[in-house]
Design a protein around this motif. Structure first.
Motif, mmCIF file in Angstrom:
data_model
loop_
_atom_site.group_PDB
_atom_site.id
_atom_site.type_symbol
_atom_site.label_atom_id
_atom_site.label_comp_id
_atom_site.label_asym_id
_atom_site.label_seq_id
_atom_site.Cartn_x
_atom_site.Cartn_y
_atom_site.Cartn_z
ATOM 1 N N ARG A 28 -22.507 -40.300 17.720
ATOM 2 C CA ARG A 28 -22.670 -41.595 17.067
ATOM 3 C C ARG A 28 -23.958 -41.630 16.250
ATOM 4 N NH1 ARG A 28 -22.615 -44.454 21.278
ATOM 5 N NH2 ARG A 28 -20.365 -44.763 21.348
ATOM 6 N N VAL A 29 -25.027 -41.068 16.777
ATOM 7 C CA VAL A 29 -26.295 -41.002 16.043
ATOM 8 C C VAL A 29 -26.141 -40.126 14.809
ATOM 9 C CG1 VAL A 29 -28.674 -40.199 16.175
ATOM 10 C CG2 VAL A 29 -27.703 -41.496 18.064
ATOM 11 N N GLU A 30 -25.434 -39.021 14.960
ATOM 12 C CA GLU A 30 -25.193 -38.162 13.793
ATOM 13 C C GLU A 30 -24.441 -38.918 12.703
ATOM 14 O OE1 GLU A 30 -23.139 -34.756 15.173
ATOM 15 O OE2 GLU A 30 -24.897 -33.818 16.091
ATOM 16 N N LEU A 31 -23.465 -39.724 13.085
ATOM 17 C CA LEU A 31 -22.734 -40.505 12.091
ATOM 18 C C LEU A 31 -23.644 -41.532 11.422
ATOM 19 C CD1 LEU A 31 -19.355 -41.069 13.976
ATOM 20 C CD2 LEU A 31 -19.810 -39.497 12.087
ATOM 21 N N GLN A 32 -24.519 -42.156 12.209
ATOM 22 C CA GLN A 32 -25.445 -43.121 11.633
ATOM 23 C C GLN A 32 -26.414 -42.433 10.654
ATOM 24 O OE1 GLN A 32 -27.379 -45.112 14.860
ATOM 25 N NE2 GLN A 32 -25.539 -46.268 15.463
ATOM 26 N N ILE A 33 -26.898 -41.272 11.023
ATOM 27 C CA ILE A 33 -27.802 -40.539 10.135
ATOM 28 C C ILE A 33 -27.078 -40.164 8.852
ATOM 29 C CG2 ILE A 33 -29.068 -38.388 9.866
ATOM 30 C CD1 ILE A 33 -29.737 -38.520 12.836
ATOM 31 N N THR A 34 -25.844 -39.719 8.976
ATOM 32 C CA THR A 34 -25.068 -39.354 7.784
ATOM 33 C C THR A 34 -24.878 -40.563 6.873
ATOM 34 O OG1 THR A 34 -23.908 -37.642 9.028
ATOM 35 C CG2 THR A 34 -22.904 -38.376 6.987
ATOM 36 N N ASP A 37 -20.524 -38.573 27.850
ATOM 37 C CA ASP A 37 -21.171 -39.787 27.337
ATOM 38 C C ASP A 37 -22.347 -39.442 26.430
ATOM 39 O OD1 ASP A 37 -19.360 -41.280 28.766
ATOM 40 O OD2 ASP A 37 -20.704 -41.597 30.479
ATOM 41 N N VAL A 38 -23.160 -38.458 26.864
ATOM 42 C CA VAL A 38 -24.307 -38.051 26.040
ATOM 43 C C VAL A 38 -23.821 -37.444 24.724
ATOM 44 C CG1 VAL A 38 -26.275 -36.487 25.910
ATOM 45 C CG2 VAL A 38 -25.829 -37.761 28.013
ATOM 46 N N ALA A 39 -22.768 -36.631 24.812
ATOM 47 C CA ALA A 39 -22.232 -36.043 23.582
ATOM 48 C C ALA A 39 -21.686 -37.123 22.657
ATOM 49 C CB ALA A 39 -21.133 -35.047 23.930
ATOM 50 N N THR A 40 -21.087 -38.150 23.215
ATOM 51 C CA THR A 40 -20.582 -39.260 22.394
ATOM 52 C C THR A 40 -21.733 -39.992 21.705
ATOM 53 O OG1 THR A 40 -18.698 -39.512 23.878
ATOM 54 C CG2 THR A 40 -19.220 -41.364 22.440
ATOM 55 N N SER A 41 -22.800 -40.251 22.457
ATOM 56 C CA SER A 41 -23.962 -40.924 21.874
ATOM 57 C C SER A 41 -24.590 -40.061 20.778
ATOM 58 C CB SER A 41 -25.000 -41.212 22.963
ATOM 59 O OG SER A 41 -24.454 -42.078 23.944
ATOM 60 N N ARG A 42 -24.687 -38.764 21.024
ATOM 61 C CA ARG A 42 -25.240 -37.864 20.011
ATOM 62 C C ARG A 42 -24.399 -37.881 18.746
ATOM 63 N NH1 ARG A 42 -23.635 -33.195 18.486
ATOM 64 N NH2 ARG A 42 -22.253 -32.955 20.296
ATOM 65 N N GLN A 53 -35.774 -45.032 9.264
ATOM 66 C CA GLN A 53 -34.715 -45.161 10.273
ATOM 67 C C GLN A 53 -34.067 -43.816 10.582
ATOM 68 O OE1 GLN A 53 -31.918 -48.164 9.085
ATOM 69 N NE2 GLN A 53 -33.485 -49.748 8.810
ATOM 70 N N MET A 54 -33.868 -43.023 9.515
ATOM 71 C CA MET A 54 -33.259 -41.717 9.754
ATOM 72 C C MET A 54 -34.162 -40.822 10.588
ATOM 73 S SD MET A 54 -31.242 -40.651 6.258
ATOM 74 C CE MET A 54 -32.654 -40.916 5.180
ATOM 75 N N ALA A 55 -35.468 -40.962 10.399
ATOM 76 C CA ALA A 55 -36.400 -40.155 11.201
ATOM 77 C C ALA A 55 -36.302 -40.554 12.669
ATOM 78 C CB ALA A 55 -37.830 -40.334 10.669
ATOM 79 N N ASP A 56 -36.229 -41.853 12.940
ATOM 80 C CA ASP A 56 -36.089 -42.313 14.327
ATOM 81 C C ASP A 56 -34.756 -41.840 14.933
ATOM 82 O OD1 ASP A 56 -38.524 -43.556 14.089
ATOM 83 O OD2 ASP A 56 -37.662 -45.519 13.580
ATOM 84 N N LEU A 57 -33.721 -41.944 14.126
ATOM 85 C CA LEU A 57 -32.414 -41.503 14.626
ATOM 86 C C LEU A 57 -32.390 -40.002 14.892
ATOM 87 C CD1 LEU A 57 -29.986 -43.630 12.407
ATOM 88 C CD2 LEU A 57 -30.473 -43.899 14.848
ATOM 89 N N LYS A 58 -33.093 -39.239 14.055
ATOM 90 C CA LYS A 58 -33.142 -37.800 14.288
ATOM 91 C C LYS A 58 -33.874 -37.471 15.582
ATOM 92 C CE LYS A 58 -32.715 -36.231 9.497
ATOM 93 N NZ LYS A 58 -33.376 -35.507 8.361
ATOM 94 N N VAL A 59 -34.928 -38.258 15.893
ATOM 95 C CA VAL A 59 -35.621 -38.064 17.173
ATOM 96 C C VAL A 59 -34.678 -38.353 18.333
ATOM 97 C CG1 VAL A 59 -37.500 -38.892 18.634
ATOM 98 C CG2 VAL A 59 -37.905 -38.519 16.180
ATOM 99 N N GLN A 60 -33.947 -39.459 18.218
ATOM 100 C CA GLN A 60 -32.958 -39.779 19.254
ATOM 101 C C GLN A 60 -31.877 -38.699 19.352
ATOM 102 O OE1 GLN A 60 -31.356 -43.679 18.650
ATOM 103 N NE2 GLN A 60 -33.366 -44.708 18.692
ATOM 104 N N HIS A 61 -31.499 -38.201 18.194
ATOM 105 C CA HIS A 61 -30.476 -37.156 18.184
ATOM 106 C C HIS A 61 -30.969 -35.901 18.895
ATOM 107 C CE1 HIS A 61 -28.396 -33.651 16.446
ATOM 108 N NE2 HIS A 61 -27.301 -34.434 16.497
#
Length: 275
Positions: A56-62, A49-54, A100-108
């Protein structure tokens, strides 16, 4: 201590003793191993699940990076045609996307760290589960061998329930056999003494027949004794008449009959002479 507390303690002690008697260590180990496998499966699902969320965040950042690059290109085009206002708006949107990308990178980064932590925990748990499985099988094998050895020793010593029942059955059979033998011997003695009547046609209870049997047995002994004396040269051989059961006086009467026969012949001849 109150009555209720004593009753509760007694009930708990009885229940604990019953549970200890019913508990099989092998089943308990298997159940514990099953629970550990379930826990390991949950940890693995958490890692997934964590890998899936990670991911998904990578796709959003891309996607945001592509969109920010497109805003930058649009701003350049706007400046090239003299539309500074449009270029400023494009750069503003690109700036928002970068935030937004900075926030997503923190989450990532957080998700990646959590994934690594769960992966390590999963590997450790997997190692513990494997070690527990090996230990479990060893304990089960040892317990099974000890249980078999205990049953064999109980069988040899005769204290097991199965062998105890067999021993009691053998003891009862031996007791019944001894009782029947004693009863049969007692009945034989009573029949021989005449206390009981023999309805099968035998003569065990006949006193006269018993006396005749004793006399016959004594005569046989005398004849055997005379035969042995004859063999040893200590006396005459037993007479045939005695062996045949005839009276011993018959050989002595034979000469008397021979002496009487001439007189009888003379008495028969006298009538002829007178004629």
């Amino acid at each position: 201590m109150s009555v209720m507390k004593r009753l509760s303690m007694i009930f708990k002690s009885k229940a604990n003793k019953a549970l200890d008697k019913m508990e099989d260590p092998r089943e308990t180990l298997d159940y514990s191993y099953q629970r550990q496998l379930e826990l390991l499966q949950k940890v693995r699902r958490g890692v997934a699940d964590v890998a899936t969320s990670r991911k998904r965040v990578e796709l959003q950042i891309t996607g945001l990076e592509k969109q920010a690059q497109r805003y930058e290109e649009q701003g350049r085009k706007a400046l090239s045609v003299g539309r500074e206002d449009l270029a400023r708006e494009a750069l503003q949107r690109r700036s928002n996307l970068q935030t937004q990308m900075a926030d997503l990178k923190v989450q990532h980064d957080n998700l990646q760290a959590e994934e690594e932590k769960l992966t390590t925990a999963s590997q450790r748990l997997q190692s513990k589960v494997d070690s527990f499985r090996t230990k479990k099988e060893t304990i089960k094998a040892t317990y099974t061998a000890a249980e078999a050895q205990t049953r064999i020793n109980e069988a040899f010593s005769g204290i097991s329930e199965e062998m105890g029942d067999v021993g009691l059955a053998i003891q009862r059979a031996e007791d019944k056999t001894a009782s029947m033998q004693a009863r049969a011997g007692a009945i034989d003695e009573l029949l021989a003494s005449g206390a009981l009547d023999d309805y099968s046609g035998g003569t065990k209870g006949d006193d006269i027949q018993a006396e005749l049997d004793r006399m016959g047995g004594g005569m046989d002994v005398e004849l055997e004794l005379a035969r042995m004396k004859s063999e040893l040269g200590q006396g005459p051989a037993p007479q045939s008449a005695i062996e045949q059961g005839q009276p011993q006086q018959q050989p002595q009467q034979a000469p008397q009959q021979a002496q009487q026969q001439p007189g009888q012949t003379q008495q028969l001849r006298q009538p002829g002479e007178g004629a």
